[in-house]
Design a protein around this motif. Structure first.
Motif, PDB file in Angstrom:
ATOM      1  N   TYR A 149      -7.392  33.446  57.979  1.00 54.78           N
ATOM      2  CA  TYR A 149      -6.749  32.516  57.001  1.00 54.78           C
ATOM      3  C   TYR A 149      -6.599  33.060  55.811  1.00 54.78           C
ATOM      4  CZ  TYR A 149      -8.769  28.504  59.835  1.00 54.78           C
ATOM      5  OH  TYR A 149      -9.420  27.580  60.893  1.00 54.78           O
ATOM      6  N   HIS A 150      -5.864  32.405  54.711  1.00 55.10           N
ATOM      7  CA  HIS A 150      -5.611  33.196  53.563  1.00 55.10           C
ATOM      8  C   HIS A 150      -6.031  31.978  52.427  1.00 55.10           C
ATOM      9  CE1 HIS A 150      -4.242  36.164  50.561  1.00 55.10           C
ATOM     10  NE2 HIS A 150      -3.966  35.221  50.138  1.00 55.10           N
ATOM     11  N   VAL A 151      -6.772  31.948  51.471  1.00 56.20           N
ATOM     12  CA  VAL A 151      -7.157  30.872  50.637  1.00 56.20           C
ATOM     13  C   VAL A 151      -6.467  31.146  49.371  1.00 56.20           C
ATOM     14  CG1 VAL A 151      -8.827  29.722  49.244  1.00 56.20           C
ATOM     15  CG2 VAL A 151      -9.275  30.279  51.715  1.00 56.20           C
ATOM     16  N   LEU A 152      -5.327  30.291  48.965  1.00 57.99           N
ATOM     17  CA  LEU A 152      -4.627  30.754  47.759  1.00 57.99           C
ATOM     18  C   LEU A 152      -5.574  30.526  46.433  1.00 57.99           C
ATOM     19  CD1 LEU A 152      -1.406  28.927  48.499  1.00 57.99           C
ATOM     20  CD2 LEU A 152      -2.109  31.172  48.665  1.00 57.99           C
ATOM     21  N   GLY A 153      -6.572  29.488  46.655  1.00 60.35           N
ATOM     22  CA  GLY A 153      -7.165  29.283  45.160  1.00 60.35           C
ATOM     23  C   GLY A 153      -6.448  27.975  44.366  1.00 60.35           C
ATOM     24  N   GLY A 154      -5.600  27.474  45.208  1.00 59.10           N
ATOM     25  CA  GLY A 154      -5.006  26.335  44.157  1.00 59.10           C
ATOM     26  C   GLY A 154      -3.392  26.165  44.695  1.00 59.10           C
ATOM     27  N   THR A 155      -2.704  25.632  43.851  1.00 60.12           N
ATOM     28  CA  THR A 155      -1.303  25.259  44.105  1.00 60.12           C
ATOM     29  C   THR A 155      -0.501  25.544  42.952  1.00 60.12           C
ATOM     30  OG1 THR A 155      -1.150  23.250  43.728  1.00 60.12           O
ATOM     31  CG2 THR A 155      -1.272  23.778  46.153  1.00 60.12           C
ATOM     32  N   LEU A 156       0.947  26.058  42.962  1.00 62.87           N
ATOM     33  CA  LEU A 156       1.577  26.177  41.838  1.00 62.87           C
ATOM     34  C   LEU A 156       1.702  24.963  41.077  1.00 62.87           C
ATOM     35  CD1 LEU A 156       4.320  28.316  43.406  1.00 62.87           C
ATOM     36  CD2 LEU A 156       2.516  29.076  41.868  1.00 62.87           C
ATOM     37  N   SER A 157       1.662  24.871  39.667  1.00 57.02           N
ATOM     38  CA  SER A 157       1.600  23.673  38.898  1.00 57.02           C
ATOM     39  C   SER A 157       2.092  23.944  37.455  1.00 57.02           C
ATOM     40  CB  SER A 157       0.350  22.872  38.952  1.00 57.02           C
ATOM     41  OG  SER A 157       0.397  21.817  38.098  1.00 57.02           O
ATOM     42  N   ALA A 158       3.380  23.559  37.179  1.00 60.12           N
ATOM     43  CA  ALA A 158       4.065  24.079  35.749  1.00 60.12           C
ATOM     44  C   ALA A 158       2.898  23.399  34.617  1.00 60.12           C
ATOM     45  CB  ALA A 158       5.422  23.447  35.732  1.00 60.12           C
ATOM     46  N   LEU A 159       2.699  21.935  35.102  1.00 62.95           N
ATOM     47  CA  LEU A 159       1.918  21.148  34.136  1.00 62.95           C
ATOM     48  C   LEU A 159       0.562  21.742  33.927  1.00 62.95           C
ATOM     49  CD1 LEU A 159       2.637  17.499  35.325  1.00 62.95           C
ATOM     50  CD2 LEU A 159       3.645  18.627  33.253  1.00 62.95           C
ATOM     51  N   ASP A 160       0.029  22.445  34.769  1.00 61.27           N
ATOM     52  CA  ASP A 160      -1.333  22.917  34.316  1.00 61.27           C
ATOM     53  C   ASP A 160      -1.216  24.228  34.351  1.00 61.27           C
ATOM     54  OD1 ASP A 160      -2.638  20.632  35.129  1.00 61.27           O
ATOM     55  OD2 ASP A 160      -2.442  21.004  37.072  1.00 61.27           O
ATOM     56  N   GLN A 161       0.035  24.850  34.039  1.00 62.93           N
ATOM     57  CA  GLN A 161       0.216  26.430  33.651  1.00 62.93           C
ATOM     58  C   GLN A 161      -0.292  27.210  34.967  1.00 62.93           C
ATOM     59  OE1 GLN A 161      -1.153  26.991  29.896  1.00 62.93           O
ATOM     60  NE2 GLN A 161       1.018  25.925  28.840  1.00 62.93           N
ATOM     61  N   VAL A 162      -0.206  27.072  36.224  1.00 61.12           N
ATOM     62  CA  VAL A 162      -0.738  27.814  37.286  1.00 61.12           C
ATOM     63  C   VAL A 162       0.843  28.333  38.169  1.00 61.12           C
ATOM     64  CG1 VAL A 162      -2.046  27.759  39.510  1.00 61.12           C
ATOM     65  CG2 VAL A 162      -2.699  26.232  37.773  1.00 61.12           C
TER      66      VAL A 162
END
Length: 197
Positions: free
Chosen positions: A104-117
């Protein structure tokens, strides 16, 4: 000074947990107090141990008690497949289903322009490095079907284009669904019917 101050603080802390509101937290705390020797003391000891020993696997991002998790250490799991998930809860959901036998590979979230990720906030650069270093044959993008999940999947696909076979989960994962809320059979069917991107 209130005689229940510590108990109230425990209830308030428990109410912050996912799936528990104030009433559920109150019931849980009362139950644990009534079963103090059986539940409360062992739970307190385990929480202290986990707080001291839990850490992220330096390779995949899974949570365990050692620098490298059991999945990454297993030679049997080194089959050339990496399944990319948003967070550890998704990895655990996939493991409960027992259908996937790679790493596996855990990203730690998803891309999100609103949350500045952005990509640099997630573990995407580490994934690109792993694909090369581990001679990966296939990357399975097991991300949620939310807008952010799909945006992340497309970004990763662009980064890995031409380096590896890219697939995603197929049938069984509803639009807007998250892996942690799916039953084991649905996850197994979706993994078995994955399709190229």
């Amino acid at each position: 000074m209130s005689s229940t101050r510590d108990i109230d603080a425990l209830i308030n802390m428990m109410a912050r947990l996912p799936g528990l509101g104030p009433r559920s937290a109150r019931r849980a705390v009362l139950h644990m107090i009534r079963k103090r020797a059986l539940l409360l003391s062992p739970l307190a000891d385990l929480m202290q141990t986990v707080a001291a020993t839990a850490r992220e696997c330096r390779i995949c991002g899974n949570i365990g008690t050692s620098e490298v998790c059991d999945i990454c250490l297993s030679a049997k799991r080194a089959n050339g497949q990496i399944c990319v998930v948003e967070d550890v809860a998704d990895l655990w959901a996939m493991e409960r289903g027992g259908a996937f036998r790679g790493r596996y590979h855990v990203l730690g979230g998803t891309l999100s322009a609103l949350d500045q990720v952005g990509p640099e906030t997630l573990r995407i650069p580490q994934l690109v490095t792993r694909v090369t270093e581990e001679e990966t044959a296939e990357v399975i993008l097991a991300l949620g079907t939310t807008l952010d999940g799909q945006t992340t999947a497309h970004y990763i696909a662009d980064q890995l284009l031409g380096k590896v076979i890219l697939t995603s989960l197929a049938q069984g994962v509803p639009i807007g669904g998250e892996l942690d809320y799916l039953d084991d059979g649905t996850i197994g069917a979706a993994l078995a019917a994955r399709k190229p991107l």
